[in-house]
Design a protein around this motif. Structure first.
Motif, short mmCIF file in Angstrom:
data_model
loop_
_atom_site.label_atom_id
_atom_site.label_comp_id
_atom_site.label_asym_id
_atom_site.label_seq_id
_atom_site.Cartn_x
_atom_site.Cartn_y
_atom_site.Cartn_z
N GLN A 103 0.85 -1.19 0.00
CA GLN A 103 0.00 0.00 0.00
C GLN A 103 0.89 1.24 0.00
O GLN A 103 1.86 1.33 0.76
CB GLN A 103 -0.92 0.03 1.22
N ASN A 104 0.58 2.20 -0.88
CA ASN A 104 1.24 3.50 -0.88
C ASN A 104 0.39 4.47 -0.05
O ASN A 104 -0.76 4.71 -0.37
CB ASN A 104 1.38 4.04 -2.30
N PHE A 105 1.00 5.01 1.01
CA PHE A 105 0.29 5.96 1.86
C PHE A 105 0.56 7.39 1.41
O PHE A 105 -0.28 8.27 1.61
CB PHE A 105 0.71 5.77 3.32
N GLU A 106 1.74 7.63 0.87
CA GLU A 106 2.08 8.93 0.29
C GLU A 106 2.92 8.69 -0.95
O GLU A 106 3.68 7.71 -1.02
CB GLU A 106 2.90 9.78 1.27
N LEU A 107 2.81 9.57 -1.93
CA LEU A 107 3.64 9.50 -3.13
C LEU A 107 3.85 10.92 -3.64
O LEU A 107 2.89 11.64 -3.90
CB LEU A 107 2.98 8.63 -4.20
N HIS A 108 5.13 11.32 -3.74
CA HIS A 108 5.47 12.66 -4.20
C HIS A 108 6.58 12.53 -5.26
O HIS A 108 7.54 11.77 -5.07
CB HIS A 108 5.99 13.53 -3.05
N ARG A 135 8.14 8.00 -1.35
CA ARG A 135 6.95 7.16 -1.12
C ARG A 135 6.95 6.63 0.30
O ARG A 135 7.96 6.11 0.78
CB ARG A 135 6.92 5.99 -2.11
N LEU A 136 5.81 6.78 0.96
CA LEU A 136 5.57 6.12 2.24
C LEU A 136 4.80 4.85 1.93
O LEU A 136 3.69 4.90 1.40
CB LEU A 136 4.77 7.03 3.17
N PRO A 143 2.01 1.72 7.60
CA PRO A 143 3.16 2.27 6.87
C PRO A 143 4.43 2.02 7.68
O PRO A 143 4.49 2.35 8.86
CB PRO A 143 2.83 3.76 6.78
N PHE A 144 5.45 1.43 7.06
CA PHE A 144 6.66 1.15 7.84
C PHE A 144 7.95 1.49 7.12
O PHE A 144 9.03 1.26 7.67
CB PHE A 144 6.69 -0.32 8.29
N VAL A 145 7.87 2.07 5.91
CA VAL A 145 9.12 2.47 5.25
C VAL A 145 8.87 3.72 4.42
O VAL A 145 7.84 3.86 3.76
CB VAL A 145 9.68 1.33 4.38
N TYR A 146 9.82 4.64 4.50
CA TYR A 146 9.77 5.85 3.68
C TYR A 146 10.95 5.81 2.73
O TYR A 146 12.11 5.79 3.15
CB TYR A 146 9.83 7.10 4.54
N PHE A 147 10.66 5.77 1.42
CA PHE A 147 11.69 5.69 0.40
C PHE A 147 11.91 7.05 -0.25
O PHE A 147 10.94 7.76 -0.57
CB PHE A 147 11.29 4.71 -0.71
N ILE A 148 13.17 7.38 -0.49
CA ILE A 148 13.54 8.56 -1.27
C ILE A 148 14.47 8.09 -2.38
O ILE A 148 15.53 7.51 -2.09
CB ILE A 148 14.22 9.63 -0.42
N SER A 149 14.08 8.30 -3.63
CA SER A 149 14.88 7.86 -4.77
C SER A 149 15.23 9.04 -5.67
O SER A 149 14.39 9.91 -5.93
CB SER A 149 14.11 6.83 -5.62
#
Length: 244
Positions: A103-108, A135-136, A143-149
């Motif tokens: 599940q994506n909780f946030e996407l920017h 993406r959260l 939600p358990f991981v916040y990714f920055i790419s």
């Protein structure tokens, strides 16, 4: 489940048994706490010795997928995300292999000034804004991981990309970029206020920081990724072999 192992296969019986149990414990009743069949019953069903079966079960216990309770039985553990250092998978693949939905909780998605480490990875000499995907993510309700790419600017992705699709599918199918290698570094730190808010934990709680330097099949840098994981929801599994 009616299943028989192939005794004529070159795949060892304990490996076949391990794969069978992996499939079995993805079923809802086991994920909700149902006991696995006892070793006598399961070894008889599979046509193998208890020692062979125990070898398969021990592997899954070591991975954190099963829990043995003396005098009670074997159950599926409360599911953390497991990552195996020997077999690189995307986050979606890791989740899917463990029977979890993503599940994506946030996407920017935007252009941002990239950190020096990313610029060095992409061999960019000057300060530069790169396409940044944040993406959260997690499993439903957690939600358990916040990714920055950040991405190599030679890949003509834009802020208009449909990031609801799997990232590496977009790269391969739309841009002909096939990722091959992921160099990873895992460390631990205390969550600052912003990250604690994203992950639903207290400021100062531990988070695992997982950096990925992703390259394509020709060794060309593709993605610089940092993931911030709740420490209570992620396990990094490493297996070594002594070849001496």
């Amino acid at each position: 489940m009616d299943y028989k192992l192939d005794h004529s296969s070159s795949v060892p019986l304990h490996v076949q048994a391990e794969e069978f149990i992996r499939e079995m414990i993805r079923r809802d009743e086991y994920r909700k706490g149902k006991l696995l069949p006892n070793e006598v019953e399961l070894s008889r069903q599979l046509g193998i010795s208890r020692n062979t079966l125990r070898q398969a079960i021990n592997k899954l216990v070591m991975e954190g997928l099963l829990v043995r309770k003396k005098g009670y039985g074997t159950t599926v553990s409360t599911q953390n995300v497991m990552s195996n250092a020997r077999n690189w998978k995307s986050f979606s693949q890791e989740m899917r292999s463990q029977g979890m939905k993503v599940q994506n909780f946030e996407l920017h998605i935007s252009y941002k000034a990239a950190p020096a480490e990313a610029l060095k990875f992409f061999n960019i000499k000057n300060d530069h804004s790169l396409l940044c995907l944040e993406r959260l993510r997690g499993k439903p309700g957690l939600p358990f991981v916040y990714f920055i790419s950040y991405f190599n600017p030679s890949i003509p992705m834009t802020v208009e990309e449909d990031m609801s699709l799997p990232l590496y599918d977009i790269l391969e199918k739309k841009y002909g970029v096939s990722v091959k290698i992921s160099k990873e570094f895992v460390s631990a730190r205390a969550a600052d206020r912003a990250m604690a808010g994203k992950l639903g934990i207290a400021e100062g709680d531990p988070v695992l920081v997982r950096k990925r330097f992703v390259l394509d099949k020709d060794g060309i840098p593709v993605e610089y990724n940092v993931g911030y994981y709740r420490a209570d929801s992620f396990t990094y599994s490493i297996e070594f072999t002594n070849d001496l």
